[in-house]
Motif scaffolding. Structure first.
Motif, mmCIF file in Angstrom:
data_model
loop_
_atom_site.group_PDB
_atom_site.id
_atom_site.type_symbol
_atom_site.label_atom_id
_atom_site.label_comp_id
_atom_site.label_asym_id
_atom_site.label_seq_id
_atom_site.Cartn_x
_atom_site.Cartn_y
_atom_site.Cartn_z
ATOM 1 N N SER A 153 15.664 0.065 1.992
ATOM 2 C CA SER A 153 15.814 1.400 1.157
ATOM 3 C C SER A 153 16.820 1.343 0.004
ATOM 4 C CB SER A 153 15.860 2.478 2.045
ATOM 5 O OG SER A 153 16.103 3.607 1.044
ATOM 6 N N LYS A 154 17.987 0.903 0.346
ATOM 7 C CA LYS A 154 19.170 0.741 -0.557
ATOM 8 C C LYS A 154 18.910 -0.496 -1.408
ATOM 9 C CE LYS A 154 23.889 0.697 -0.655
ATOM 10 N NZ LYS A 154 25.552 0.443 -0.071
ATOM 11 N N LYS A 155 18.577 -1.543 -1.158
ATOM 12 C CA LYS A 155 18.425 -2.899 -1.729
ATOM 13 C C LYS A 155 17.295 -2.619 -2.731
ATOM 14 C CE LYS A 155 18.591 -7.325 -2.318
ATOM 15 N NZ LYS A 155 19.673 -8.055 -3.285
ATOM 16 N N LEU A 215 14.406 2.605 -2.905
ATOM 17 C CA LEU A 215 13.131 3.492 -2.590
ATOM 18 C C LEU A 215 13.589 4.283 -1.461
ATOM 19 C CD1 LEU A 215 10.491 0.485 -2.244
ATOM 20 C CD2 LEU A 215 10.856 2.223 -4.231
ATOM 21 N N HIS A 216 12.870 5.675 -1.489
ATOM 22 C CA HIS A 216 12.810 6.562 -0.373
ATOM 23 C C HIS A 216 12.390 5.864 1.040
ATOM 24 C CE1 HIS A 216 13.811 9.692 -3.158
ATOM 25 N NE2 HIS A 216 12.614 9.407 -4.006
ATOM 26 N N ALA A 217 12.862 6.550 2.048
ATOM 27 C CA ALA A 217 12.602 5.851 3.511
ATOM 28 C C ALA A 217 12.499 6.893 4.603
ATOM 29 C CB ALA A 217 13.579 4.690 3.769
ATOM 30 N N ALA A 218 11.529 6.347 5.365
ATOM 31 C CA ALA A 218 11.288 7.143 6.499
ATOM 32 C C ALA A 218 11.031 6.153 7.804
ATOM 33 C CB ALA A 218 10.136 8.084 6.401
ATOM 34 N N PRO A 266 9.230 10.914 -3.650
ATOM 35 C CA PRO A 266 10.007 11.640 -2.473
ATOM 36 C C PRO A 266 9.239 11.930 -1.129
ATOM 37 C CG PRO A 266 10.346 12.616 -4.638
ATOM 38 C CD PRO A 266 9.196 11.741 -4.861
ATOM 39 N N ILE A 267 9.871 11.756 -0.118
ATOM 40 C CA ILE A 267 9.315 11.849 1.027
ATOM 41 C C ILE A 267 9.569 13.536 1.580
ATOM 42 C CG2 ILE A 267 8.864 11.179 3.578
ATOM 43 C CD1 ILE A 267 9.674 8.352 2.609
ATOM 44 N N VAL A 268 8.800 14.258 1.357
ATOM 45 C CA VAL A 268 8.988 15.739 1.785
ATOM 46 C C VAL A 268 8.956 16.011 3.231
ATOM 47 C CG1 VAL A 268 8.811 16.223 -0.639
ATOM 48 C CG2 VAL A 268 6.697 16.575 0.984
ATOM 49 N N ILE A 271 2.642 6.379 15.670
ATOM 50 C CA ILE A 271 2.010 6.778 14.101
ATOM 51 C C ILE A 271 3.104 7.319 13.353
ATOM 52 C CG2 ILE A 271 0.147 7.637 12.784
ATOM 53 C CD1 ILE A 271 -1.202 8.156 15.727
ATOM 54 N N LEU A 272 3.373 6.759 12.267
ATOM 55 C CA LEU A 272 4.465 7.618 11.288
ATOM 56 C C LEU A 272 3.453 8.498 10.238
ATOM 57 C CD1 LEU A 272 7.010 8.064 10.076
ATOM 58 C CD2 LEU A 272 6.962 6.076 9.065
ATOM 59 N N LEU A 273 3.358 9.574 10.240
ATOM 60 C CA LEU A 273 2.869 10.590 9.247
ATOM 61 C C LEU A 273 3.846 11.336 8.308
ATOM 62 C CD1 LEU A 273 1.125 12.379 12.011
ATOM 63 C CD2 LEU A 273 -0.072 10.942 10.234
ATOM 64 N N ALA A 274 3.760 11.124 6.774
ATOM 65 C CA ALA A 274 4.541 11.229 5.920
ATOM 66 C C ALA A 274 3.948 11.911 4.864
ATOM 67 C CB ALA A 274 5.464 10.098 5.433
ATOM 68 N N GLU A 275 4.596 12.995 4.109
ATOM 69 C CA GLU A 275 3.995 13.658 3.038
ATOM 70 C C GLU A 275 4.856 13.396 1.778
ATOM 71 O OE1 GLU A 275 1.501 17.606 4.599
ATOM 72 O OE2 GLU A 275 3.833 17.779 3.904
ATOM 73 N N LEU A 276 4.254 12.692 0.970
ATOM 74 C CA LEU A 276 4.917 12.308 -0.237
ATOM 75 C C LEU A 276 4.400 13.499 -1.579
ATOM 76 C CD1 LEU A 276 3.914 8.543 -0.266
ATOM 77 C CD2 LEU A 276 5.665 9.740 0.821
#
Length: 232
Positions: free
Chosen positions: A61-63, A66-69, A90-92, A108-113
């Motif tokens: 993420s730092k390299k 980017l946003h990360a989850a 953004p990951i909200v 399962i990783l569920l993310a809202e962008l």
């Protein structure tokens, strides 16, 4: 919402390439070269001895800026192993759903962008390697996908080919973005890493980005939503 996205799914094998060498720098370069704005990663370590006690998703993420989850499928005290998401947007919101597995727990990783004021749901998963795993895990995944009534993208290492009867259970709600050229997504053969969408597209195609940085090769897709999706 933007009408066009470049996305990637990539099992990074905790940064160990086909030459047996651990190099997270090579993984970062594969992501950078792809120019994907949404990146689903599997087999990501945090603080494990085998990967030098590095927080791999934090470092990436730092390299890459980017946003990360992160979704730890396995917790071993302070050491973790699981799925991750990198995003230019953004990951909200983030949620993790766990699934039973024969050799190890899966998730399962569920993310809202948040993109141009609208939300896009991204699901990243890594299923087991046995039919008994698929029989238990697929209903859980289907149940989560059934709740998605907005445009969504499903990515991951499914450990099964497109024609597998369990993969077919995702249709017609989710449709696979087909590879332009048939190439293995596993470095030693087989197409088991997939990208799927649940909304109409005016253009959608995927390709394998040749790489030896992991035992899988990155799969990248260009997805352009149909105008009817954007106007919702």
């Amino acid at each position: 919402m933007n009408d066009s996205f470049r996305v990637m799914t990539y099992n990074i094998h905790h940064g160990v390439g086909m030459d047996g060498r651990l190099s997270l720098e090579r993984i970062a370069e594969e992501i950078r070269v792809s120019d994907a704005g949404i990146v689903a990663l599997q087999e990501v370590d945090r603080f494990l001895p085998r990967s030098g006690f590095r927080d791999q998703i934090g470092w990436l993420s730092k390299k890459l800026g980017l946003h990360a989850a992160y979704a730890p499928s396995i917790n071993m005290r302070f050491c973790q192993y699981g799925n991750a998401l990198l995003s230019r947007y953004p990951i909200v919101n983030k949620r993790v759903v766990y699934m039973p597995g024969t050799l190890e727990r899966r998730s399962i990783l569920l993310a809202e962008l948040l993109i141009d004021g609208r939300k896009l749901t991204v699901a990243n998963t890594h299923l087991g390697i046995f039919r008994t795993d698929w029989a238990r895990q697929m209903p859980i995944l289907q149940d989560e996908l059934a709740r998605m009534d907005k445009p969504s993208i499903l990515l991951g290492d499914f450990n099964m080919v497109t024609g597998n009867k369990y993969m077919k259970k995702l249709r017609p709600r989710f449709i696979k973005v087909q590879l332009q050229t048939k190439m293995p997504t596993l470095s030693y053969g087989g197409e088991i890493d997939h990208i799927l969408v649940n909304a109409p597209t005016s253009e959608a195609f995927a390709w394998v980005q040749p790489s030896k940085a992991s035992d899988h090769q990155p799969v990248v897709a260009l997805i352009k939503w149909h105008p009817s999706v954007i106007s919702r």
